[in-house]
Design a protein around this motif. Structure first.
Motif, mmCIF file in Angstrom:
data_model
loop_
_atom_site.group_PDB
_atom_site.id
_atom_site.type_symbol
_atom_site.label_atom_id
_atom_site.label_comp_id
_atom_site.label_asym_id
_atom_site.label_seq_id
_atom_site.Cartn_x
_atom_site.Cartn_y
_atom_site.Cartn_z
ATOM 1 N N HIS A 1 0.846 -1.188 0.000
ATOM 2 C CA HIS A 1 0.000 0.000 0.000
ATOM 3 C C HIS A 1 0.882 1.239 0.000
ATOM 4 O O HIS A 1 2.047 1.197 0.387
ATOM 5 C CB HIS A 1 -0.938 0.006 1.215
ATOM 6 C CG HIS A 1 -0.226 0.131 2.520
ATOM 7 N ND1 HIS A 1 0.288 -0.966 3.186
ATOM 8 C CD2 HIS A 1 0.071 1.213 3.290
ATOM 9 C CE1 HIS A 1 0.855 -0.578 4.310
ATOM 10 N NE2 HIS A 1 0.748 0.741 4.400
ATOM 11 N N LEU A 2 0.297 2.340 -0.448
ATOM 12 C CA LEU A 2 1.029 3.593 -0.538
ATOM 13 C C LEU A 2 0.829 4.417 0.724
ATOM 14 O O LEU A 2 -0.271 4.452 1.271
ATOM 15 C CB LEU A 2 0.570 4.400 -1.752
ATOM 16 C CG LEU A 2 1.510 5.575 -2.034
ATOM 17 C CD1 LEU A 2 2.346 5.302 -3.266
ATOM 18 C CD2 LEU A 2 0.765 6.876 -2.157
ATOM 19 N N ALA A 3 1.899 5.078 1.180
ATOM 20 C CA ALA A 3 1.829 5.915 2.375
ATOM 21 C C ALA A 3 2.651 7.183 2.155
ATOM 22 O O ALA A 3 3.510 7.249 1.283
ATOM 23 C CB ALA A 3 2.364 5.152 3.589
ATOM 24 N N ASN A 4 2.343 8.196 2.941
ATOM 25 C CA ASN A 4 3.129 9.434 3.014
ATOM 26 C C ASN A 4 3.339 10.121 1.664
ATOM 27 O O ASN A 4 4.457 10.512 1.322
ATOM 28 C CB ASN A 4 4.498 9.149 3.649
ATOM 29 C CG ASN A 4 4.392 8.461 4.978
ATOM 30 O OD1 ASN A 4 3.601 8.868 5.834
ATOM 31 N ND2 ASN A 4 5.177 7.396 5.167
ATOM 32 N N PRO A 5 2.279 10.319 0.870
ATOM 33 C CA PRO A 5 2.481 11.035 -0.394
ATOM 34 C C PRO A 5 2.745 12.519 -0.160
ATOM 35 O O PRO A 5 2.061 13.169 0.633
ATOM 36 C CB PRO A 5 1.159 10.819 -1.128
ATOM 37 C CG PRO A 5 0.143 10.637 -0.032
ATOM 38 C CD PRO A 5 0.872 9.932 1.077
ATOM 39 N N HIS A 6 3.747 13.028 -0.829
ATOM 40 C CA HIS A 6 4.076 14.460 -0.777
ATOM 41 C C HIS A 6 4.405 14.918 -2.189
ATOM 42 O O HIS A 6 4.811 14.115 -3.034
ATOM 43 C CB HIS A 6 5.281 14.720 0.129
ATOM 44 C CG HIS A 6 5.069 14.363 1.560
ATOM 45 N ND1 HIS A 6 4.308 15.131 2.419
ATOM 46 C CD2 HIS A 6 5.504 13.309 2.288
ATOM 47 C CE1 HIS A 6 4.295 14.566 3.611
ATOM 48 N NE2 HIS A 6 5.011 13.456 3.567
ATOM 49 N N GLY A 7 4.254 16.220 -2.431
ATOM 50 C CA GLY A 7 4.626 16.704 -3.746
ATOM 51 C C GLY A 7 4.358 18.173 -3.940
ATOM 52 O O GLY A 7 3.782 18.848 -3.075
#
Length: 328
Positions: free
Chosen positions: A199-205
């Motif tokens: 699973h995906l975690a901690n998206p930043h951008g």
């Protein structure tokens, strides 16, 4: 094995590389070129020695085309791939296969109905270097718990064009983010991690003009973590590391370029550092041959980029993009 007769759908910049290197494949030859603009297709076909050209519908209706390379903008990949499958053609599609997990499933369902292969063209997955990494993970020379880092980014010279157009699925995640994510997914698969648990975690951008221009995130599962980042406004190294029990694999160049696959890894195992060099290949020729082999053997997918990994990458990219657009 008989020659696979190819058509290119979308005579753009990346299609130039496919046409350039297809003659170096073992089993492929260029037969036709298609575009929304028949004149543009004809010019491209003449440049690369294809016998035929025309609109998408005209080329897909030909009975002397076995497979197509979809090289159009992201938002038209699914539509053209499904049309090709329904016309009886195998499909090699530029990454991403589609800019959403739902559209990806539509393409794969069409392939199952047609009984024809679909291969997503993450070019690094078809290289001898990828096989060397898979072998070391598969033999337990680097074992879980596993940590991966992978990066891919460049500084675009202009803010014009599809990369910066949200209506064309522009942005860093869909253009180059799939490279580090697919690297992480393939490492997890070879290490025995259940891909459904990723699973995906901690998206930043950073988001500019409705598209992400720089993004990072984590991919996590029990016994596995990965840090991935991508950019279209910043030069990033195309490097990757896999760190685990018993060893460390590091790649200064994990993804190569359009002409040659990467050739070198450093493997630290049992306290010894080994620099491993493998043969370089032409990635587009290797992708084409992967489709030819699947066709010949009656398989729907390539062993180098199986559908389970295509599905997992699409799901993670969806989550990454949604997370960055919500917070960036």
């Amino acid at each position: 094995m008989q020659k696979t007769r190819w058509a290119i759908l979308g005579p753009g910049a990346i299609a130039e590389s496919f046409a350039k290197w297809l003659p170096g494949s073992e089993h492929g030859e260029l037969r036709a070129v298609a575009s929304r603009d028949p004149e543009r297709a004809a010019v491209f076909a003449a440049r690369y020695g294809a016998e035929a050209s025309g609109t998408y519908a005209e080329v897909l209706a030909r009975d002397d085309v076995d497979a197509v390379y979809v090289a159009t903008v992201h938002t038209t990949h699914a539509e053209l791939a499904i049309a090709a499958l329904e016309a009886g053609k195998a499909v090699l599609c530029e990454k991403p296969l589609a800019p959403s997990a739902d559209e990806t499933e539509r393409v794969l369902a069409a392939a199952e109905r047609a009984g024809l292969p679909v291969v997503e063209a993450y070019k690094h997955r078809f290289s001898p270097l990828a096989r060397a990494i898979d072998d070391r993970l598969g033999r337990g020379q680097v074992t879980t718990p596993l940590h991966v880092q992978a990066h891919f980014g460049f500084a675009a010279g202009s803010r014009d064009g599809r990369l910066f157009d949200p209506d064309l699925a522009g942005g860093a995640i869909f253009d180059v983010g799939g490279y580090p994510v697919s690297f992480a997914v393939s490492a997890a698969a070879e290490a025995g991690i259940e891909l459904s648990e990723l699973h995906l975690a901690n998206p930043h951008g950073r988001v500019e003009g409705g598209v992400d221009v720089f993004s990072s995130a984590s991919v996590e599962a029990p016994g596995f973590t990965a840090f991935v980042e991508c950019a279209i406004d910043t030069q990033l190294p195309k490097s990757a590391d896999i760190v685990g029990q018993g060893g460390w694999i590091t790649l200064e160049d994990a993804f190569g370029d359009r002409d040659l696959s990467p050739a070198t890894l450093t493997h630290i195992h049992e306290g010894q550092s080994h620099r491993i060099e493998v043969a370089q290949i032409h990635p587009f020729a290797a992708e084409a041959d992967a489709v030819s082999r699947a066709l010949s053997e009656g398989r729907l997918e390539s062993r180098a980029m199986p559908w389970e990994q295509t599905r997992t990458v699409a799901r993670l990219l969806d989550a990454w993009h949604a997370g960055v657009m919500a917070t960036g």
